[in-house]
Design an enzyme around this catalytic site. Structure first.
Site, mmCIF file in Angstrom:
data_model
loop_
_atom_site.group_PDB
_atom_site.id
_atom_site.type_symbol
_atom_site.label_atom_id
_atom_site.label_comp_id
_atom_site.label_asym_id
_atom_site.label_seq_id
_atom_site.Cartn_x
_atom_site.Cartn_y
_atom_site.Cartn_z
ATOM 1 N N TYR A 14 0.595 -1.135 0.051
ATOM 2 C CA TYR A 14 -0.035 -0.001 0.103
ATOM 3 C C TYR A 14 0.851 1.392 -0.061
ATOM 4 O O TYR A 14 0.296 2.208 -0.350
ATOM 5 C CB TYR A 14 -0.976 -0.184 1.152
ATOM 6 C CG TYR A 14 -0.442 0.650 2.403
ATOM 7 C CD1 TYR A 14 -1.223 1.866 2.531
ATOM 8 C CD2 TYR A 14 0.141 0.306 3.376
ATOM 9 C CE1 TYR A 14 -1.089 2.793 3.882
ATOM 10 C CE2 TYR A 14 0.617 1.001 4.209
ATOM 11 C CZ TYR A 14 0.087 2.019 4.718
ATOM 12 O OH TYR A 14 0.442 2.838 5.887
ATOM 13 N N THR A 121 9.046 1.166 8.111
ATOM 14 C CA THR A 121 9.144 1.474 9.650
ATOM 15 C C THR A 121 9.858 0.477 10.142
ATOM 16 O O THR A 121 9.729 -0.700 10.149
ATOM 17 C CB THR A 121 7.834 2.022 10.153
ATOM 18 O OG1 THR A 121 6.726 2.523 9.373
ATOM 19 C CG2 THR A 121 8.051 2.211 11.465
ATOM 20 N N LYS A 206 9.876 8.672 12.584
ATOM 21 C CA LYS A 206 8.534 7.867 12.257
ATOM 22 C C LYS A 206 8.046 7.362 13.505
ATOM 23 O O LYS A 206 6.705 7.285 13.661
ATOM 24 C CB LYS A 206 8.852 6.797 11.061
ATOM 25 C CG LYS A 206 7.645 5.714 10.932
ATOM 26 C CD LYS A 206 6.420 6.609 10.175
ATOM 27 C CE LYS A 206 5.388 5.587 10.164
ATOM 28 N NZ LYS A 206 4.952 5.205 8.763
ATOM 29 N N ASN A 210 3.984 8.169 15.296
ATOM 30 C CA ASN A 210 3.014 7.339 15.595
ATOM 31 C C ASN A 210 2.827 6.839 17.303
ATOM 32 O O ASN A 210 1.722 6.563 17.484
ATOM 33 C CB ASN A 210 3.425 5.961 14.943
ATOM 34 C CG ASN A 210 2.746 6.049 13.471
ATOM 35 O OD1 ASN A 210 2.287 7.159 12.891
ATOM 36 N ND2 ASN A 210 3.268 4.926 12.484
ATOM 37 N N ARG A 246 -3.331 25.119 23.049
ATOM 38 C CA ARG A 246 -2.020 24.155 22.808
ATOM 39 C C ARG A 246 -2.402 22.649 23.424
ATOM 40 O O ARG A 246 -1.695 21.893 23.704
ATOM 41 C CB ARG A 246 -1.023 24.553 23.836
ATOM 42 C CG ARG A 246 -0.080 25.894 23.233
ATOM 43 C CD ARG A 246 0.687 26.493 23.973
ATOM 44 N NE ARG A 246 0.352 26.713 25.201
ATOM 45 C CZ ARG A 246 -0.288 27.976 25.396
ATOM 46 N NH1 ARG A 246 -0.545 28.864 24.093
ATOM 47 N NH2 ARG A 246 -0.819 28.401 26.383
ATOM 48 N N CYS A 260 0.300 0.147 11.841
ATOM 49 C CA CYS A 260 1.255 1.079 11.956
ATOM 50 C C CYS A 260 1.250 1.550 13.588
ATOM 51 O O CYS A 260 2.079 1.192 14.372
ATOM 52 C CB CYS A 260 1.021 2.256 11.206
ATOM 53 S SG CYS A 260 0.953 1.932 9.552
HETATM 54 N N1 SAJ Z 1 -7.758 5.938 16.696
HETATM 55 C C1 SAJ Z 1 -8.457 6.284 18.171
HETATM 56 N N2 SAJ Z 1 -8.540 7.372 18.417
HETATM 57 C C2 SAJ Z 1 -8.146 8.566 17.566
HETATM 58 C C3 SAJ Z 1 -7.506 8.458 16.427
HETATM 59 C C4 SAJ Z 1 -7.458 6.978 15.942
HETATM 60 O O1 SAJ Z 1 -8.858 5.154 18.572
HETATM 61 O O2 SAJ Z 1 -8.436 9.581 18.224
HETATM 62 C C5 SAJ Z 1 -7.393 4.323 16.446
HETATM 63 C C6 SAJ Z 1 -8.052 4.258 14.818
HETATM 64 O O3 SAJ Z 1 -9.573 4.050 15.137
HETATM 65 C C7 SAJ Z 1 -7.367 3.169 14.459
HETATM 66 C C8 SAJ Z 1 -5.917 3.446 15.084
HETATM 67 O O4 SAJ Z 1 -6.166 4.256 16.168
HETATM 68 O O5 SAJ Z 1 -7.932 1.933 15.071
HETATM 69 C C9 SAJ Z 1 -5.018 3.991 14.090
HETATM 70 O O6 SAJ Z 1 -5.513 4.758 13.247
HETATM 71 P P1 SAJ Z 1 -5.148 6.414 12.916
HETATM 72 O O7 SAJ Z 1 -5.875 6.879 11.818
HETATM 73 O O8 SAJ Z 1 -4.424 7.088 13.885
HETATM 74 O O9 SAJ Z 1 -3.745 5.803 12.061
HETATM 75 P P2 SAJ Z 1 -3.120 4.758 10.814
HETATM 76 O O10 SAJ Z 1 -2.542 3.507 11.342
HETATM 77 O O11 SAJ Z 1 -4.354 4.655 9.640
HETATM 78 O O12 SAJ Z 1 -1.871 5.673 10.148
HETATM 79 C C10 SAJ Z 1 -0.826 6.144 10.816
HETATM 80 C C11 SAJ Z 1 -0.816 7.587 10.369
HETATM 81 N N3 SAJ Z 1 0.185 8.372 11.473
HETATM 82 C C12 SAJ Z 1 -0.165 9.432 12.043
HETATM 83 O O13 SAJ Z 1 -1.245 10.048 12.057
HETATM 84 C C13 SAJ Z 1 0.851 9.991 13.001
HETATM 85 C C14 SAJ Z 1 -0.166 7.774 9.052
HETATM 86 O O14 SAJ Z 1 0.243 9.221 8.642
HETATM 87 C C15 SAJ Z 1 1.089 6.665 8.878
HETATM 88 O O15 SAJ Z 1 1.578 6.758 7.551
HETATM 89 C C16 SAJ Z 1 0.644 5.450 9.313
HETATM 90 O O16 SAJ Z 1 0.304 5.301 10.714
HETATM 91 C C17 SAJ Z 1 1.949 4.287 9.305
HETATM 92 O O17 SAJ Z 1 2.027 3.735 7.996
HETATM 93 O O18 SAJ Z 1 2.795 4.449 9.911
#
Ligand code: SAJ
Length: 443
Positions: A14, A121, A206, A210, A246, A260
């Site tokens: 992906y 990563t 990275k 995350n 903030r 991730c």
């Molecule tokens: N989630 C929550 N609460 C929130 C946000 C997310 O429970 O407030 C959960 C989501 O439902 C999901 C999980 O966290 O189960 C992860 O979702 P996500 O949207 O936070 O992240 P990913 O895994 O889809 O993508 C992340 C992204 N990283 C960041 O936003 C810092 C993306 O930019 C990265 O490229 C990706 O990880 C990656 O490849 O590492």
């Protein structure tokens, strides 16, 4: 503007496939490489195994223009981009076998002047400790004859093509020349800033991103439990706190999924287990959420009853179930002998069964349990659902339904992290008592 290069992108998942397509779309000559023959054969027939808005068209255009071809092995090129999976081992250390094998597959084709970029990563120092010893087998001088850099992919599934171009990019080389050449390549398609650093810092950036998100979500989840206990609504508390310029507390939920955020923090733990205490706790807190959801669900409905599950995907508006907390909740509810009806308009099939039939999923259910925040769930026909269920009760772990519509149809609406119902009743009782005293005292 950098000159057009011949680029091999190793790993057509992906990240790798969209990266190959974007590089080709700006004129580079790109070979998309994957060791999985099936994937390469599919791509050659213009069938994509990755679902991502706009990708099919971009790949098709790049292939038609003769800029993108596919192969099961690397060809000679100017630049090699490695975007292969880095799963986590059962003991939570990083599984770097694909990084190792991809690096090794380059040995026969590498030449002086080439650039190798890792995007997967990885734990900090992977380039230095894992890749460089392999690349040294070429006999080329590292950092001068063979340039090596790390640049993390940071794209969000569902927005990959836009984010590949628009996001800022971090680039760190093992030498200044390595950083410079990698920066030039990304400058050919990235509109965001390109930020340069050294290779190990780039690897760490990275994980910092995350893990920040994971710990923040763990905090929100902990707050949800606390707010339930003290009788207030966590969603309201977080929303109000986030008005502070903030503060940006994330959203509670049934846990953290995806390949991730649920994995990367372990790579920090991997390099410094004795120091990464908060990182580990964040992970464990989020991993405990499915249990919490199952315990609350069990308190609402007795075993062998039917529960309708809305959402199997790890997050809203995607079809990906990897590490999905919903999958974990489903597994545990089955262990507790509940009968489950599954509905997910994106996932479509789960464990061999169709998950697109909402009517079938909710018929005779004694509870509707919402585990994924798909936007489509706000448009559900509540009137129709209310006629099919056995008990009108919803447990929303994501705060993603239109609460008013459900309550208007007579549903009891239980929101995870909202302890305010109990508190509201107590407040009303206290107010009533106070107003009586007000009337009585002056006289
Ligand atoms: N989630 C929550 N609460 C929130 C946000 C997310 O429970 O407030 C959960 C989501 O439902 C999901 C999980 O966290 O189960 C992860 O979702 P996500 O949207 O936070 O992240 P990913 O895994 O889809 O993508 C992340 C992204 N990283 C960041 O936003 C810092 C993306 O930019 C990265 O490229 C990706 O990880 C990656 O490849 O590492």
């Amino acid at each position: 503007m950098t000159s057009l290069q011949k680029v091999c992108v190793l790993g057509q998942g992906y990240v790798g496939l969209p990266t190959a397509a974007v590089l080709a779309s700006v004129g580079h000559t790109v070979v998309g490489v994957d060791t999985n023959e099936k994937i390469i054969n599919m791509l050659r027939m213009n069938t994509l195994h990755v679902e991502e808005p706009g990708l099919q068209q971009l790949v098709h255009q790049a292939v038609s223009a003769g800029h993108l071809t596919f192969s099961t092995f690397p060809h000679r090129a100017d630049v090699f981009v490695i975007a292969v999976p880095t799963p986590v081992n059962p003991n939570r250390s990083a599984d770097l076998q694909y990084v190792e094998s991809a690096t090794r597959s380059l040995i026969p084709v590498l030449e002086a002047g080439n650039l190798v970029i890792l995007e997967s990563t990885v734990p900090p120092r992977t380039v230095e400790k894992v890749m460089l010893p392999i690349l040294q087998e070429t006999g080329l001088a590292m950092g001068s004859e063979l340039l090596v850099a790390y640049s993390p992919e940071r794209v969000l599934p569902g927005r990959v093509l836009a984010e590949l171009v628009e996001n800022s990019r971090v680039v760190g080389g093992i030498s200044e020349e390595s950083t410079k050449r990698a920066q030039e390549l990304y400058a050919s398609f990235v509109k965001g800033e390109i930020l340069c650093t050294n290779v190990t810092t780039a690897e760490m950036v990275k994980l910092v991103e995350n893990t920040y998100r994971d710990i923040n979500i763990a905090y929100a989840n902990e707050l949800a439990k606390i707010c339930e206990k003290i009788g207030i609504n966590v969603w309201e508390a977080i929303e109000l706190a986030n008005y502070h310029p903030r503060v940006n507390v994330h959203r509670p939920g049934p846990g953290v999924g995806g390949h991730c955020i649920a994995v990367d923090p372990w790579f920090i733990v991997d390099v410094a287990p004795e120091l990464a205490r908060l990182v580990r706790l964040g992970r464990l807190t989020n991993d405990s959420m499915p249990d919490y959801v199952v315990a609350k669900t069990s308190s609402m409905v007795s075993p062998r009853s039917k529960i309708a599950i809305l959402g199997v995907a790890f997050k809203g508006n995607v079809d990906d179930v990897r590490e999905s907390p919903a999958v974990e909740v489903i597994r545990r509810l089955r262990e507790c002998s509940y009968e489950l009806g599954l509905y997910d308009p994106y996932v479509k099939r789960f464990e061999g069964s169709n998950t697109t039939d909402l009517r079938k999923a909710v018929t005779d259910a004694k509870l509707i349990l919402v585990l994924t925040d798909h936007s489509k769930f706000r448009e559900l026909n509540v009137v129709e659902i209310s006629k099919l269920v056995a008990v009108k009760r919803v447990f929303d772990t994501r705060n993603c339904l239109h609460r008013v519509s459900w309550e208007a149809e007579g549903f009891e609406y239980v929101l995870m992290g909202d302890g305010s119902c109990r508190q509201r009743a107590a407040t009303f009782a206290a107010e009533a008592a106070a107003s009586t005293e007000d009337r009585v005292l002056p006289e």
